[in-house]
Design a protein around this motif. Structure first.
Motif, PDB file in Angstrom:
ATOM      1  N   ALA A  27       0.823  -1.211   0.000  1.00 32.20           N
ATOM      2  CA  ALA A  27       0.000   0.000   0.000  1.00 32.20           C
ATOM      3  C   ALA A  27       0.858   1.261   0.000  1.00 32.20           C
ATOM      4  N   CYS A  28       2.032   1.176   0.629  1.00 27.46           N
ATOM      5  CA  CYS A  28       2.924   2.336   0.681  1.00 27.46           C
ATOM      6  C   CYS A  28       3.627   2.588  -0.643  1.00 27.46           C
ATOM      7  N   SER A  29       3.738   1.556  -1.483  1.00 21.00           N
ATOM      8  CA  SER A  29       4.646   1.641  -2.622  1.00 21.00           C
ATOM      9  C   SER A  29       3.994   1.489  -3.985  1.00 21.00           C
ATOM     10  N   ILE A  30       2.780   0.954  -4.063  1.00 17.47           N
ATOM     11  CA  ILE A  30       2.183   0.695  -5.363  1.00 17.47           C
ATOM     12  C   ILE A  30       1.951   2.007  -6.111  1.00 17.47           C
ATOM     13  N   ASN A  31       2.050   1.949  -7.414  1.00 21.17           N
ATOM     14  CA  ASN A  31       1.870   3.140  -8.264  1.00 21.17           C
ATOM     15  C   ASN A  31       0.386   3.508  -8.309  1.00 21.17           C
ATOM     16  N   ILE A  32       0.004   4.514  -7.535  1.00 25.98           N
ATOM     17  CA  ILE A  32      -1.418   4.860  -7.417  1.00 25.98           C
ATOM     18  C   ILE A  32      -1.945   5.519  -8.684  1.00 25.98           C
ATOM     19  N   ALA A  33      -1.050   5.947  -9.577  1.00 30.46           N
ATOM     20  CA  ALA A  33      -1.502   6.493 -10.852  1.00 30.46           C
ATOM     21  C   ALA A  33      -2.005   5.389 -11.780  1.00 30.46           C
ATOM     22  N   ARG A  34      -1.546   4.148 -11.558  1.00 36.26           N
ATOM     23  CA  ARG A  34      -1.909   3.028 -12.428  1.00 36.26           C
ATOM     24  C   ARG A  34      -2.808   2.017 -11.744  1.00 36.26           C
ATOM     25  N   PHE A  35      -2.758   1.965 -10.386  1.00 37.57           N
ATOM     26  CA  PHE A  35      -3.471   0.913  -9.676  1.00 37.57           C
ATOM     27  C   PHE A  35      -4.339   1.492  -8.565  1.00 37.57           C
ATOM     28  N   ASP A  36      -5.536   0.959  -8.464  1.00 36.76           N
ATOM     29  CA  ASP A  36      -6.480   1.301  -7.397  1.00 36.76           C
ATOM     30  C   ASP A  36      -6.538   0.100  -6.461  1.00 36.76           C
ATOM     31  N   LEU A  37      -5.934   0.234  -5.282  1.00 35.71           N
ATOM     32  CA  LEU A  37      -5.743  -0.906  -4.380  1.00 35.71           C
ATOM     33  C   LEU A  37      -6.908  -1.047  -3.405  1.00 35.71           C
ATOM     34  N   HIS A  38      -7.443  -2.259  -3.328  1.00 34.53           N
ATOM     35  CA  HIS A  38      -8.459  -2.628  -2.341  1.00 34.53           C
ATOM     36  C   HIS A  38      -7.891  -3.780  -1.508  1.00 34.53           C
ATOM     37  N   ILE A  39      -8.117  -3.752  -0.199  1.00 33.47           N
ATOM     38  CA  ILE A  39      -7.602  -4.812   0.674  1.00 33.47           C
ATOM     39  C   ILE A  39      -8.750  -5.381   1.489  1.00 33.47           C
ATOM     40  N   CYS A  40      -8.837  -6.711   1.486  1.00 30.50           N
ATOM     41  CA  CYS A  40      -9.929  -7.420   2.157  1.00 30.50           C
ATOM     42  C   CYS A  40      -9.373  -8.355   3.220  1.00 30.50           C
ATOM     43  N   GLY A  41      -9.889  -8.230   4.439  1.00 28.73           N
ATOM     44  CA  GLY A  41      -9.630  -9.199   5.505  1.00 28.73           C
ATOM     45  C   GLY A  41     -10.894 -10.009   5.741  1.00 28.73           C
ATOM     46  N   LEU A  42     -10.774 -11.325   5.697  1.00 26.94           N
ATOM     47  CA  LEU A  42     -11.973 -12.158   5.860  1.00 26.94           C
ATOM     48  C   LEU A  42     -12.501 -12.154   7.281  1.00 26.94           C
ATOM     49  N   ARG A  43     -11.615 -11.894   8.244  1.00 28.45           N
ATOM     50  CA  ARG A  43     -12.044 -11.826   9.641  1.00 28.45           C
ATOM     51  C   ARG A  43     -11.534 -10.528  10.242  1.00 28.45           C
ATOM     52  N   ASN A  44     -12.173 -10.076  11.317  1.00 31.23           N
ATOM     53  CA  ASN A  44     -11.732  -8.846  11.974  1.00 31.23           C
ATOM     54  C   ASN A  44     -11.760  -9.043  13.483  1.00 31.23           C
ATOM     55  N   GLY A  45     -11.451  -7.954  14.208  1.00 30.41           N
ATOM     56  CA  GLY A  45     -11.616  -8.011  15.652  1.00 30.41           C
ATOM     57  C   GLY A  45     -10.367  -7.862  16.475  1.00 30.41           C
ATOM     58  N   SER A  46      -9.171  -7.656  15.873  1.00 33.99           N
ATOM     59  CA  SER A  46      -7.955  -7.522  16.662  1.00 33.99           C
ATOM     60  C   SER A  46      -7.650  -6.057  16.930  1.00 33.99           C
ATOM     61  N   PRO A  47      -7.247  -5.712  18.178  1.00 36.29           N
ATOM     62  CA  PRO A  47      -6.849  -4.320  18.442  1.00 36.29           C
ATOM     63  C   PRO A  47      -5.567  -3.937  17.715  1.00 36.29           C
ATOM     64  N   TYR A  48      -4.849  -4.938  17.172  1.00 31.23           N
ATOM     65  CA  TYR A  48      -3.604  -4.663  16.457  1.00 31.23           C
ATOM     66  C   TYR A  48      -3.785  -4.767  14.947  1.00 31.23           C
ATOM     67  N   ALA A  49      -5.025  -4.719  14.485  1.00 31.75           N
ATOM     68  CA  ALA A  49      -5.301  -4.871  13.056  1.00 31.75           C
ATOM     69  C   ALA A  49      -4.733  -3.695  12.268  1.00 31.75           C
TER      70      ALA A  49
END
Length: 381
Positions: A27-49
């Motif tokens: 997420a820090c490095s992908i070329n945002i001019a060429r790519f639209d990044l989506h990130i999916c976590g199947l589970r949630n609930g951690s305070p360190y997420a």
């Protein structure tokens, strides 16, 4: 394609871990001019997420409430998300996301690539039904499988029963600027944060790992006991969370490591911890290409590691750090003592490791290879 390519990265859980950290690096490095990044976590609930950190970067993050690897409501929600956001390509990480993401890609007609983050032992520890699903969905619903080390390519291809042409080796990357040698770090303050006001007078040995069987931390505890019998001035710190915490803490007490070894839990100051440490130890029983090892080497922190998976490749068969066989606390203790007893040679290996990682495992090189992979798969139609 005239518009930005919409890439969906899928992972089981957006918590602390090496594969999860890679998504933040992406997420820090992908070329945002060429790519639209989506990130999916199947589970949630951690305070360190990682969700809040990713959203702060402008990434679209979605987290579901998956109950098991074959959860149909989650599959339907995932398909709805892919269609709504007109995702172009899906990239899956770890077993549950592999299965769910490939099926969703098949049902929506989207190409899927998957990264295998570990050696085959990781799959061999899974129930047979999940092993079958992993193989079946890979064979029928996955365009390309990525392995994180050339060393692992043949054994992973054999496990899947697929030709080597279906696989591509792309080594993991690390932010070599964030994880760089930092002589200005307040070593005493870091030590106090670990051991209280007394800090530690001798060398600090650090391990960063999930507290799971894979990481072989029970062998590290036994090695620490042997090291302290010879060098009582050494202190050990283990940073990480996991299901084995109580068991490992009990084992440490039985070895009378109180005051000599601490379980530091989840830490947000990993670069500072590495800068303050004299040695980094990886005691894993199996690995792909561990991110914590790359971070330590990038920071110039000398390493002792077990000879597993892609570790041998990155440590250059012992040229950039000391190697030890897995599940052997005597050999691990011997390697730690050897490193601590010759600080000049140990520092030289750490400096050489920093240069090697910067040249071969930078996040820019890693992200560039992924971007080219996405475009190749999309141009195939």
């Amino acid at each position: 394609m005239n518009r930005r390519v919409r890439v969906l990265q899928m992972i089981d859980f957006l918590g602390p871990g090496g594969a999860e950290a890679l998504l933040y690096t992406l997420a820090c490095s992908i070329n945002i001019a060429r790519f639209d990044l989506h990130i999916c976590g199947l589970r949630n609930g951690s305070p360190y997420a990682l969700g809040p950190q990713l959203r702060a970067l402008g990434v679209q993050v979605v987290e579901f409430k998956q109950r098991n690897a074959y959860d149909l409501p989650t599959l339907f929600a995932l398909i709805k998300y892919i269609r709504k956001h007109r995702i172009d390509i899906i990239h899956t990480h770890l077993l549950a996301s592999d299965i769910m993401g490939r099926v969703a890609g098949f049902l929506t007609g989207k190409p899927v690539v998957s990264t295998v983050h570990n050696s085959r032992e990781d799959f061999d520890h899974e129930p047979l039904r999940r092993q079958w699903m992993e193989r079946w969905t890979a064979r029928l619903m996955c365009r390309r499988l990525v392995v994180v080390s050339e060393t692992l390519l043949d054994e992973i291809a054999e496990w899947y029963g697929l030709p080597a042409g279906r696989f591509l080796a792309i080594s993991n990357g690390v932010d070599t600027e964030r994880f760089r040698p930092n002589p200005e770090v307040d070593k005493a303050a870091v030590e106090r944060s670990l051991f209280g006001e007394d800090g530690c007078d001798g060398p600090l040995v650090l391990s960063i790992a999930r507290l799971t069987p894979q990481k072989g931390l029970n062998y590290l505890l036994e090695a620490a006991h042997k090291v302290l019998a010879v060098r009582p001035d050494v202190r050990f710190a283990i940073a990480g969370l996991g299901a084995l915490q109580e068991e490992l803490e009990s084992h440490a007490r039985s070895l009378r490591l109180d005051g000599k070894l601490v379980f530091a839990g989840a830490r947000t100051d990993i670069p500072e911890l590495l800068a303050a440490s004299d040695l980094f130890v990886l005691s894993s029983l199996w690995e792909g290409l561990p991110i914590a090892l790359l971070e330590a080497m990038s920071a110039g922190c000398p390493v002792v590691a077990t000879e597993v998976g892609g570790v041998t490749e990155v440590v250059q068969r012992g040229a950039l750090g000391l190697l030890s066989p897995p599940a052997d606390p005597d050999a691990l203790a011997e390697a730690i003592l050897r490193a601590l007893d010759d600080p000049q040679a140990t520092r030289a290996r750490g400096e050489a490791a920093r240069a090697w990682v910067k040249a071969h495992y930078s996040m820019e090189a890693w992200v560039g290879k992924l971007e080219r992979l996405y475009m190749r798969e999309l141009t195939k139609g």
